[in-house]
Design an enzyme around this catalytic site. Structure first.
Site, PDB file in Angstrom:
ATOM      1  N   ASP A  84       0.836  -1.149   0.049  1.00  0.00           N
ATOM      2  CA  ASP A  84      -0.055   0.117  -0.066  1.00  0.00           C
ATOM      3  C   ASP A  84       1.056   1.351  -0.036  1.00  0.00           C
ATOM      4  O   ASP A  84       1.985   1.220   0.374  1.00  0.00           O
ATOM      5  CB  ASP A  84      -0.953   0.104   1.140  1.00  0.00           C
ATOM      6  CG  ASP A  84      -0.385   0.124   2.595  1.00  0.00           C
ATOM      7  OD1 ASP A  84       0.581  -0.609   2.601  1.00  0.00           O
ATOM      8  OD2 ASP A  84      -0.567   0.543   3.588  1.00  0.00           O
ATOM      9  N   GLU A 118      -0.093  -1.317   5.897  1.00  0.00           N
ATOM     10  CA  GLU A 118       1.073  -0.837   6.383  1.00  0.00           C
ATOM     11  C   GLU A 118       0.850   0.567   6.987  1.00  0.00           C
ATOM     12  O   GLU A 118       1.303   0.741   8.155  1.00  0.00           O
ATOM     13  CB  GLU A 118       2.253  -0.853   5.784  1.00  0.00           C
ATOM     14  CG  GLU A 118       3.609  -1.007   6.691  1.00  0.00           C
ATOM     15  CD  GLU A 118       3.887   0.635   6.826  1.00  0.00           C
ATOM     16  OE1 GLU A 118       5.056   0.796   7.640  1.00  0.00           O
ATOM     17  OE2 GLU A 118       3.512   1.406   5.772  1.00  0.00           O
TER      18      GLU A 118
END
Length: 488
Positions: A77, A144
């Site tokens: 991400d 994350e």
């Protein structure tokens, strides 16, 4: 392909490809599916778990079968930030990459080098079957940037390695061997609405409405850049609102600031109503604060602009009590550097970022992100936030905790990493800890005894639309990785 002429070709080919796949936090399924299909297409055993984390196993090359395996780790991400004048839907639009000298950038948005570099490195390593290396266990996680839910949900039994290279660092000369703990805070202030002309407010014909805006700030990563003295748009907005409330008795109607919890806010705005008799004085007051903050941040945020313009009157406003408490909270919530490390020079030990402010129907939510070198630092900031919440009637929720990764200068892996770095660069790397969150702390808890280092190519202005990846640094780091894997 925009990056097709760049070296290493495999890296930049894959980096550009994944840049066409939207992958903001919580929207990683498409990129997870793509990488899974890519790895399986090359014949590698690949596990895609229910969270969309991907674990890929590349067997050891010839003559490396007896070497211990190593984990290569990063995350899918990216932080989705854009300039106010950029039309971009992060849920469906590809990034628009371009080359500017030594840098790869994205037009008007974050680049996603944090942590697309790790994804591209892993894909390039998978594709080249001639490379010498021990068995590789590659893990690419989700979410994350918003609490590390992907790493939290990993099944530890999927790993056999006792060594790990994290590829989520952003300064080539630095080898990281420790990181801060963090916690997401939701600070919710109950909201009571009142119509114009009620609750002590003058009637519509005797009221004036304004929009106060703070914009043009540099922003940045709420961990790595928190010590650079950059302005926080939410906090600056709170300071100006405090003065307006004190002098003119304003009433908020809407407040919004920041885009992501872990990005220092670049823009914030508030709509407010004031007695029409004070309207002429508002501009002068705001102008004075604009000059004052402009002088304060002239070096770090030369583009700072604070403006206040008339707007259409709203149908309703916050109650006086709610308005006061929102402004007070923005002024008093901890923000910026809270403590410096005694052990490591120039390292932040504790900080907090007042990241996002939003007006919802029943409450105003202020989202903060405290970080600390240990849980004790976090406890101190949590106590401060809880006490303020008790005094304002807010609900403070502490969620999505990530543990610290303990600083370990005796790491055996570190010894090999520094030896290879020195041989290639004729200089020693900087070995330090990082005041930012890495998934290493979570994985170290899941896999006791795991020996970890972290490094990556030079990437600047993370979590802002100015994010850029150095091409020359990427080339050197790629050569470093190949030499390191050959030596392990």
């Amino acid at each position: 392909m925009i990056l097709s002429a760049l070296e290493p070709k495999a890296f930049f080919k894959h980096f550009e490809t994944i840049s066409q796949i939207p992958r903001g936090s919580g929207n990683e399924k498409a990129v997870s599916d793509y990488v899974t299909a890519f790895a399986r297409g090359l014949g590698y055993k690949t596990v895609q778990d229910k969270l969309m984390n991907v674990i890929i196993y590349k067997p050891a090359s010839a003559d490396y079968e007896d070497k211990p395996a190593i984990i290569l780790q990063g995350h899918f991400d990216m932080v989705c930030e854009k300039n106010a004048d950029t039309e971009h839907d992060f849920m469906k639009d590809p990034l628009h990459l371009y080359i500017d000298g030594d840098f790869v950038k994205a037009k008007g948005t974050t680049l996603g080098a944090d942590n697309g570099t790790a994804v591209a490195i892993c894909m390039a390593l998978l594709e080249d079957k001639s490379l010498p290396h021990p068995a590789l266990e590659m893990v690419l996680t989700v979410e994350e940037e918003t609490g590390m839910a992907g790493a939290e949900g990993l099944d530890a039994s999927l790993f056999s390695a006792t060594r790990m290279i994290n590829l989520d660092s952003s300064e080539e000369k630095i080898i990281t061997i420790g990181c801060a703990a963090g916690v997401t805070v939701e600070y919710n202030l109950p909201l009571t609405w009142e119509g114009i002309g009620t609750g002590g407010m003058p009637p519509l014909q005797s009221s004036s409405a304004f929009t106060l805006t703070v914009k043009g700030l540099h922003g940045g990563h709420s961990g790595a850049d928190i010590n650079k003295g950059r302005g926080n748009a939410n906090v600056i907005l709170g300071c100006v609102l405090t003065a307006l409330e004190k002098d003119f008795g304003i009433r908020l109607a809407k407040i919004k600031g920041g885009m992501k919890l872990n990005a220092i806010p670049r823009e914030a705005a508030a709509d407010f109503v004031v007695n029409a008799g004070h309207a002429g004085k508002i501009a002068a007051c705001v102008g004075e604060y604009a000059r004052s903050f402009g002088e304060m941040y002239k070096d770090t945020d030369p583009g700072l602009a604070i403006t206040c313009v008339p707007t259409d009157p709203p149908e309703r406003v916050f109650s006086q009590d709610c308005s006061d408490k929102v402004i007070t909270s923005l002024l008093l919530l901890p923000n910026g550097v809270q403590a410096m490390s005694d052990e490591i020079p120039n390292l932040v030990a504790a900080s907090c970022n007042v990241g996002v402010v939003e007006t919802l129907e029943n409450h105003v939510r202020i989202s903060c992100f405290p970080r600390g070198a240990s849980k004790e630092y976090l406890i101190g900031m949590e106590r401060q936030i809880r006490e303020l919440a008790a005094r304002t009637g807010a609900e403070a929720r502490f969620i999505e905790r990530s543990p610290a990764w303990a600083y370990n200068p005796e790491s055996r892996l570190l010894k090999t990493v520094t030896e290879i770095y020195e041989r290639l660069n004729n200089t020693k790397p900087v070995v330090t800890a990082l005041h930012a969150g890495l998934e290493c702390g979570i994985l170290a808890e899941k896999l006791p005894g795991l020996d970890i280092v972290s490094f990556g190519p030079d990437t600047f202005d993370l979590h802002t639309p100015d994010e850029r990846l150095s091409i020359s640094s990427t080339q050197r780091v790629w050569s470093f990785i190949l030499a390191l894997l050959e030596a392990l």
